[in-house]
Design a protein around this motif. Structure first.
Motif, PDB file in Angstrom:
ATOM      1  N   LEU A 160      -7.807 -25.040 -83.446  1.00  0.00           N
ATOM      2  CA  LEU A 160      -7.380 -26.414 -83.199  1.00  0.00           C
ATOM      3  C   LEU A 160      -5.952 -26.661 -83.673  1.00  0.00           C
ATOM      4  CD1 LEU A 160     -10.638 -28.278 -84.326  1.00  0.00           C
ATOM      5  CD2 LEU A 160      -9.916 -27.745 -81.979  1.00  0.00           C
ATOM      6  N   VAL A 161      -5.443 -25.745 -84.494  1.00  0.00           N
ATOM      7  CA  VAL A 161      -4.076 -25.878 -85.017  1.00  0.00           C
ATOM      8  C   VAL A 161      -3.094 -25.054 -84.181  1.00  0.00           C
ATOM      9  CG1 VAL A 161      -2.592 -25.482 -87.023  1.00  0.00           C
ATOM     10  CG2 VAL A 161      -4.929 -26.340 -87.330  1.00  0.00           C
ATOM     11  N   VAL A 162      -3.454 -23.818 -83.943  1.00  0.00           N
ATOM     12  CA  VAL A 162      -2.549 -22.935 -83.184  1.00  0.00           C
ATOM     13  C   VAL A 162      -2.673 -23.149 -81.686  1.00  0.00           C
ATOM     14  CG1 VAL A 162      -2.567 -21.203 -85.010  1.00  0.00           C
ATOM     15  CG2 VAL A 162      -4.279 -21.086 -83.196  1.00  0.00           C
ATOM     16  N   GLY A 163      -3.741 -23.750 -81.260  1.00  0.00           N
ATOM     17  CA  GLY A 163      -3.934 -24.066 -79.844  1.00  0.00           C
ATOM     18  C   GLY A 163      -4.089 -25.557 -79.673  1.00  0.00           C
ATOM     19  N   GLU A 164      -4.512 -25.951 -78.482  1.00  0.00           N
ATOM     20  CA  GLU A 164      -4.711 -27.376 -78.213  1.00  0.00           C
ATOM     21  C   GLU A 164      -5.813 -27.920 -79.118  1.00  0.00           C
ATOM     22  OE1 GLU A 164      -3.050 -29.445 -76.385  1.00  0.00           O
ATOM     23  OE2 GLU A 164      -1.667 -27.911 -75.698  1.00  0.00           O
ATOM     24  N   PRO A 165      -5.592 -29.077 -79.747  1.00  0.00           N
ATOM     25  CA  PRO A 165      -4.477 -30.019 -79.530  1.00  0.00           C
ATOM     26  C   PRO A 165      -3.349 -29.851 -80.544  1.00  0.00           C
ATOM     27  CG  PRO A 165      -6.204 -31.139 -80.724  1.00  0.00           C
ATOM     28  CD  PRO A 165      -6.674 -29.734 -80.538  1.00  0.00           C
ATOM     29  N   THR A 166      -3.214 -28.658 -81.168  1.00  0.00           N
ATOM     30  CA  THR A 166      -2.159 -28.343 -82.158  1.00  0.00           C
ATOM     31  C   THR A 166      -2.135 -29.356 -83.293  1.00  0.00           C
ATOM     32  OG1 THR A 166      -0.453 -29.558 -80.951  1.00  0.00           O
ATOM     33  CG2 THR A 166      -0.753 -27.219 -80.397  1.00  0.00           C
ATOM     34  N   LEU A 167      -3.296 -29.444 -83.980  1.00  0.00           N
ATOM     35  CA  LEU A 167      -3.399 -30.369 -85.089  1.00  0.00           C
ATOM     36  C   LEU A 167      -2.562 -29.895 -86.251  1.00  0.00           C
ATOM     37  CD1 LEU A 167      -7.241 -31.129 -85.077  1.00  0.00           C
ATOM     38  CD2 LEU A 167      -5.391 -32.384 -83.955  1.00  0.00           C
ATOM     39  N   ARG A 168      -1.861 -30.846 -86.875  1.00  0.00           N
ATOM     40  CA  ARG A 168      -1.080 -30.509 -88.065  1.00  0.00           C
ATOM     41  C   ARG A 168      -1.510 -31.338 -89.275  1.00  0.00           C
ATOM     42  NH1 ARG A 168       3.869 -28.120 -86.872  1.00  0.00           N
ATOM     43  NH2 ARG A 168       4.056 -27.906 -89.135  1.00  0.00           N
ATOM     44  N   PHE A 169      -1.983 -32.583 -89.019  1.00  0.00           N
ATOM     45  CA  PHE A 169      -2.346 -33.462 -90.111  1.00  0.00           C
ATOM     46  C   PHE A 169      -3.826 -33.887 -89.950  1.00  0.00           C
ATOM     47  CE2 PHE A 169      -3.031 -37.873 -91.530  1.00  0.00           C
ATOM     48  CZ  PHE A 169      -2.778 -37.740 -92.878  1.00  0.00           C
ATOM     49  N   PHE A 170      -4.556 -33.938 -91.104  1.00  0.00           N
ATOM     50  CA  PHE A 170      -5.952 -34.387 -91.112  1.00  0.00           C
ATOM     51  C   PHE A 170      -6.217 -35.118 -92.420  1.00  0.00           C
ATOM     52  CE2 PHE A 170     -10.327 -34.004 -92.477  1.00  0.00           C
ATOM     53  CZ  PHE A 170     -11.054 -34.300 -91.348  1.00  0.00           C
ATOM     54  N   ALA A 171      -6.875 -36.262 -92.317  1.00  0.00           N
ATOM     55  CA  ALA A 171      -7.348 -36.994 -93.502  1.00  0.00           C
ATOM     56  C   ALA A 171      -8.715 -37.586 -93.141  1.00  0.00           C
ATOM     57  CB  ALA A 171      -6.375 -38.085 -93.902  1.00  0.00           C
ATOM     58  N   GLY A 172      -9.729 -37.260 -93.931  1.00  0.00           N
ATOM     59  CA  GLY A 172     -11.068 -37.745 -93.588  1.00  0.00           C
ATOM     60  C   GLY A 172     -11.971 -37.893 -94.804  1.00  0.00           C
ATOM     61  N   VAL A 173     -12.928 -38.824 -94.668  1.00  0.00           N
ATOM     62  CA  VAL A 173     -13.940 -39.042 -95.709  1.00  0.00           C
ATOM     63  C   VAL A 173     -15.306 -38.720 -95.114  1.00  0.00           C
ATOM     64  CG1 VAL A 173     -12.634 -40.744 -97.020  1.00  0.00           C
ATOM     65  CG2 VAL A 173     -14.058 -41.485 -95.098  1.00  0.00           C
ATOM     66  N   GLY A 174     -16.171 -38.154 -95.938  1.00  0.00           N
ATOM     67  CA  GLY A 174     -17.509 -37.805 -95.468  1.00  0.00           C
ATOM     68  C   GLY A 174     -18.401 -39.027 -95.274  1.00  0.00           C
ATOM     69  N   LEU A 175     -19.201 -38.959 -94.241  1.00  0.00           N
ATOM     70  CA  LEU A 175     -20.199 -39.994 -93.971  1.00  0.00           C
ATOM     71  C   LEU A 175     -21.571 -39.450 -94.377  1.00  0.00           C
ATOM     72  CD1 LEU A 175     -18.997 -41.073 -90.404  1.00  0.00           C
ATOM     73  CD2 LEU A 175     -18.341 -42.061 -92.613  1.00  0.00           C
ATOM     74  N   HIS A 176     -22.291 -40.247 -95.145  1.00  0.00           N
ATOM     75  CA  HIS A 176     -23.584 -39.791 -95.664  1.00  0.00           C
ATOM     76  C   HIS A 176     -24.640 -40.891 -95.492  1.00  0.00           C
ATOM     77  CE1 HIS A 176     -20.589 -37.329 -97.775  1.00  0.00           C
ATOM     78  NE2 HIS A 176     -21.556 -36.404 -97.864  1.00  0.00           N
ATOM     79  N   THR A 177     -25.878 -40.450 -95.440  1.00  0.00           N
ATOM     80  CA  THR A 177     -26.987 -41.410 -95.450  1.00  0.00           C
ATOM     81  C   THR A 177     -27.135 -41.961 -96.855  1.00  0.00           C
ATOM     82  OG1 THR A 177     -28.678 -39.788 -96.021  1.00  0.00           O
ATOM     83  CG2 THR A 177     -28.164 -40.046 -93.678  1.00  0.00           C
ATOM     84  N   THR A 178     -27.967 -43.002 -96.999  1.00  0.00           N
ATOM     85  CA  THR A 178     -28.193 -43.576 -98.327  1.00  0.00           C
ATOM     86  C   THR A 178     -28.874 -42.572 -99.248  1.00  0.00           C
ATOM     87  OG1 THR A 178     -30.268 -44.501 -97.491  1.00  0.00           O
ATOM     88  CG2 THR A 178     -28.352 -45.951 -97.502  1.00  0.00           C
ATOM     89  N   GLU A 179     -29.557 -41.576 -98.658  1.00  0.00           N
ATOM     90  CA  GLU A 179     -30.166 -40.530 -99.482  1.00  0.00           C
ATOM     91  C   GLU A 179     -29.177 -39.424 -99.826  1.00  0.00           C
ATOM     92  OE1 GLU A 179     -31.379 -41.437 -96.561  1.00  0.00           O
ATOM     93  OE2 GLU A 179     -33.154 -42.624 -97.105  1.00  0.00           O
ATOM     94  N   GLY A 180     -27.933 -39.525 -99.292  1.00  0.00           N
ATOM     95  CA  GLY A 180     -26.910 -38.535 -99.615  1.00  0.00           C
ATOM     96  C   GLY A 180     -26.811 -37.385 -98.630  1.00  0.00           C
ATOM     97  N   HIS A 181     -27.489 -37.455 -97.513  1.00  0.00           N
ATOM     98  CA  HIS A 181     -27.398 -36.386 -96.525  1.00  0.00           C
ATOM     99  C   HIS A 181     -26.125 -36.542 -95.705  1.00  0.00           C
ATOM    100  CE1 HIS A 181     -31.409 -35.247 -97.591  1.00  0.00           C
ATOM    101  NE2 HIS A 181     -31.885 -36.434 -97.251  1.00  0.00           N
ATOM    102  N   PRO A 182     -25.331 -35.463 -95.543  1.00  0.00           N
ATOM    103  CA  PRO A 182     -24.067 -35.547 -94.790  1.00  0.00           C
ATOM    104  C   PRO A 182     -24.316 -35.705 -93.296  1.00  0.00           C
ATOM    105  CG  PRO A 182     -24.505 -33.284 -95.419  1.00  0.00           C
ATOM    106  CD  PRO A 182     -25.553 -34.111 -96.106  1.00  0.00           C
ATOM    107  N   LEU A 183     -23.430 -36.538 -92.683  1.00  0.00           N
ATOM    108  CA  LEU A 183     -23.536 -36.771 -91.247  1.00  0.00           C
ATOM    109  C   LEU A 183     -22.302 -36.291 -90.495  1.00  0.00           C
ATOM    110  CD1 LEU A 183     -24.834 -40.438 -91.394  1.00  0.00           C
ATOM    111  CD2 LEU A 183     -26.186 -38.412 -90.878  1.00  0.00           C
ATOM    112  N   GLY A 184     -21.170 -36.588 -91.030  1.00  0.00           N
ATOM    113  CA  GLY A 184     -19.913 -36.263 -90.360  1.00  0.00           C
ATOM    114  C   GLY A 184     -18.772 -36.899 -91.130  1.00  0.00           C
ATOM    115  N   THR A 185     -17.751 -37.286 -90.414  1.00  0.00           N
ATOM    116  CA  THR A 185     -16.586 -37.873 -91.095  1.00  0.00           C
ATOM    117  C   THR A 185     -16.008 -39.010 -90.279  1.00  0.00           C
ATOM    118  OG1 THR A 185     -15.002 -36.379 -90.015  1.00  0.00           O
ATOM    119  CG2 THR A 185     -15.956 -35.661 -92.121  1.00  0.00           C
ATOM    120  N   LEU A 186     -15.267 -39.877 -91.008  1.00  0.00           N
ATOM    121  CA  LEU A 186     -14.331 -40.807 -90.386  1.00  0.00           C
ATOM    122  C   LEU A 186     -12.958 -40.262 -90.747  1.00  0.00           C
ATOM    123  CD1 LEU A 186     -13.652 -43.475 -88.943  1.00  0.00           C
ATOM    124  CD2 LEU A 186     -13.640 -44.563 -91.200  1.00  0.00           C
ATOM    125  N   CYS A 187     -12.192 -39.910 -89.726  1.00  0.00           N
ATOM    126  CA  CYS A 187     -10.941 -39.229 -90.031  1.00  0.00           C
ATOM    127  C   CYS A 187      -9.815 -39.675 -89.102  1.00  0.00           C
ATOM    128  CB  CYS A 187     -11.118 -37.722 -89.940  1.00  0.00           C
ATOM    129  SG  CYS A 187     -11.649 -37.155 -88.309  1.00  0.00           S
TER     130      CYS A 187
END
Length: 486
Positions: free
Chosen positions: A103-130
């Motif tokens: 994703l960095v060396v090819g499309e979309p050539t990402l250079r910057f990323f900032a994200g926080v984890g999304l979790h259920t109330t029980e603490g199970h990971p779901l994904g991110t808002l980034c």
């Protein structure tokens, strides 16, 4: 152990709901707005809401970039959800973790990323808002704080969505269960109403909770009129006491009790019900009383009729037995009854060496009475002589009509002296009687038991010989046979 297994089961269910709800449905407008707000606050051209499972990454809301699903191993979000704090990659080409990322060396050539984890109330990971960019950049402290806050808002939003979905499913399950219960209740009521038996359910206080159509028809009420009413409100005090006694016995003993109750119906008639009562429980565990009653009025009436018939039959048999041993004209015992008693008394007298005497009586000139005054007059003479005999003899003596105008008296424990005393009293009674067609006299022969006699019939023969001796001597007298048979 049970609580642990239950917790694991709930977590698995939560994950399944999250996956079904979030990965297989369209994102909500609120999520799109939060993603756009995130990108705007952080000053990036692209904002993403990503979701992860064990194999891949999905993009469920984005701004400024359209991406498809990507393998989990190249997803920046995998790193974000593994750490409690926000993941910030200022320049991916300069970061050893992402420098060779497709994703960095090819499309979309990402250079910057900032994200926080999304979790259920029980603490199970779901994904991110980034937020991402194709050029390196940094976030200010305010932007990083806003991203963290918005991440918690997205988690909460997704959590609410899943809870709403779960609630909807619970409601559907409840509606389904309610429909099933309603169908079961309708089937139960249809079955009970089709039954010819009177069925009912009462609580511990005796209040009716249910009764079927047969019950309602028996007492002339609607199918709901008596619901909630107690025994005291429905039956007489005497019947209520009996019914409640049986009910309490069933609920206390936990066993079925069969009773027969007599209850007045709507038309005023008394019904005989054979009732089978047994305990049952409601969903809260409260003890209830269930009952099934069968109308046995016809059976009871038939039984009563049979009992009446048997009584009448016994009375008829008693009458026949009396007639079999009784002379119909005089009411005295007949010859058959006399001879049966004679055999018994003779045997007892000889065995116990007791006295026994027989007095044989014959109406003098009886044929002349019949010829002159008619047979009705003759019958009246015999009836009155029977009454004289019944009211003159002792209690243990047995007077009987021996045949025609002959009478006989068996005198247990009587010898010649006492037998002669009875004969004299009889002669006096006959002489004093006010006869309608002139005086009536009797000749009598008496014999007492002696050691030469072999049976009671011989004793009667001796009395008969004495009777004929009295006839030859001029009638209207008593003769005693004091010897053996001639």
């Amino acid at each position: 152990m049970m609580s642990v297994r239950r917790s694991e089961s709930e977590e698995a269910r939560a994950r399944a709901l999250w996956t079904r709800e979030l990965l297989n449905s369209q994102p909500e407008p609120e999520c799109d707005e939060l993603v756009r707000l995130t990108a705007a606050i952080c000053g990036t051209p692209i904002g993403l809401l990503t979701l992860l499972d064990e194999r891949q990454q999905w993009f469920r809301a984005s701004e400024g970039l359209k991406l498809g699903d990507t393998p989990r191993e190249i997803a920046f979000c995998v790193h974000a959800i593994r750490q409690p704090e926000m993941l910030v990659v200022k320049d991916a080409l300069m970061d050893a973790r992402f420098g060779a990322n497709p994703l960095v060396v090819g499309e979309p050539t990402l250079r910057f990323f900032a994200g926080v984890g999304l979790h259920t109330t029980e603490g199970h990971p779901l994904g991110t808002l980034c937020v991402i960019d194709t050029t390196p950049r940094i976030l200010t402290a305010e932007q990083a704080q806003a991203l963290a806050v918005l991440g918690r808002q997205v988690s909460a939003r997704l959590e609410l969505r899943v809870q709403r979905k779960m609630l909807e499913e619970v409601v559907k399950e409840k509606e389904k269960a309610t429909a099933g219960l309603r169908a079961s209740e309708e089937l139960f009521r249809a079955f009970m109403n089709a039954s010819p038996f009177l069925s009912y359910i009462k609580d511990a206080a005796g209040r009716l909770l249910f009764y079927n159509r047969s019950f309602a028809q028996r007492f002339g009420v609607s199918e709901y009129a008596w619901l909630g009413r107690t025994d005291e409100q429905l039956w007489s005090r005497k019947l209520t006491k009996s019914v409640r006694t049986h009910d309490l016995e069933v609920m206390a003993g936990g066993r079925m009790v069969e009773t027969e109750e007599h209850i007045r119906g709507a038309d005023g008639t008394i019904s005989s019900l054979r009732s089978f009562k047994f305990p049952c429980h409601d969903s809260a565990g409260n003890v209830l009383l269930a009952g099934v009653a069968v109308d046995v009025s016809e059976e009871v009436a038939h039984k009563a009729e049979l009992e009446r018939y048997h009584r009448e039959l016994e009375e008829a048999n008693d009458q026949l037995r009396r007639l079999a041993v009784t002379d119909e004209l005089t009411g005295l015992r007949n010859r058959r009854a006399f001879e049966e008693r004679l055999v018994m008394e003779f045997s007892m007298a000889r065995r116990r060496k007791r006295e026994l005497a027989v007095l044989l009586l014959d109406v003098d000139n009886f044929k002349m009475i019949n010829d002159r005054f008619g047979h009705a007059a003759g019958d009246e003479v015999l009836r009155r002589l029977g009454m004289i005999l019944r009211t003159t003899v002792r209690l243990p003596d047995l007077p009987a009509r021996y045949g025609g105008e002959e009478f006989i008296v068996l005198l247990p424990e009587s010898g010649e002296e006492s037998a002669m005393g009875l004969a004299r009293r009889l002669m006096q009674r006959v002489a004093e009687e006010a006869w309608e067609n002139g005086a009536v006299t009797m000749s009598m022969g008496m014999a007492a038991m002696n050691e030469s006699l072999l049976n009671g019939y011989q004793l009667v023969e001796l009395a008969d010989e004495a009777l004929y001796a009295a006839k030859r001597a001029g009638k209207n007298r008593v003769m005693v046979h004091s010897g053996s048979l001639t």
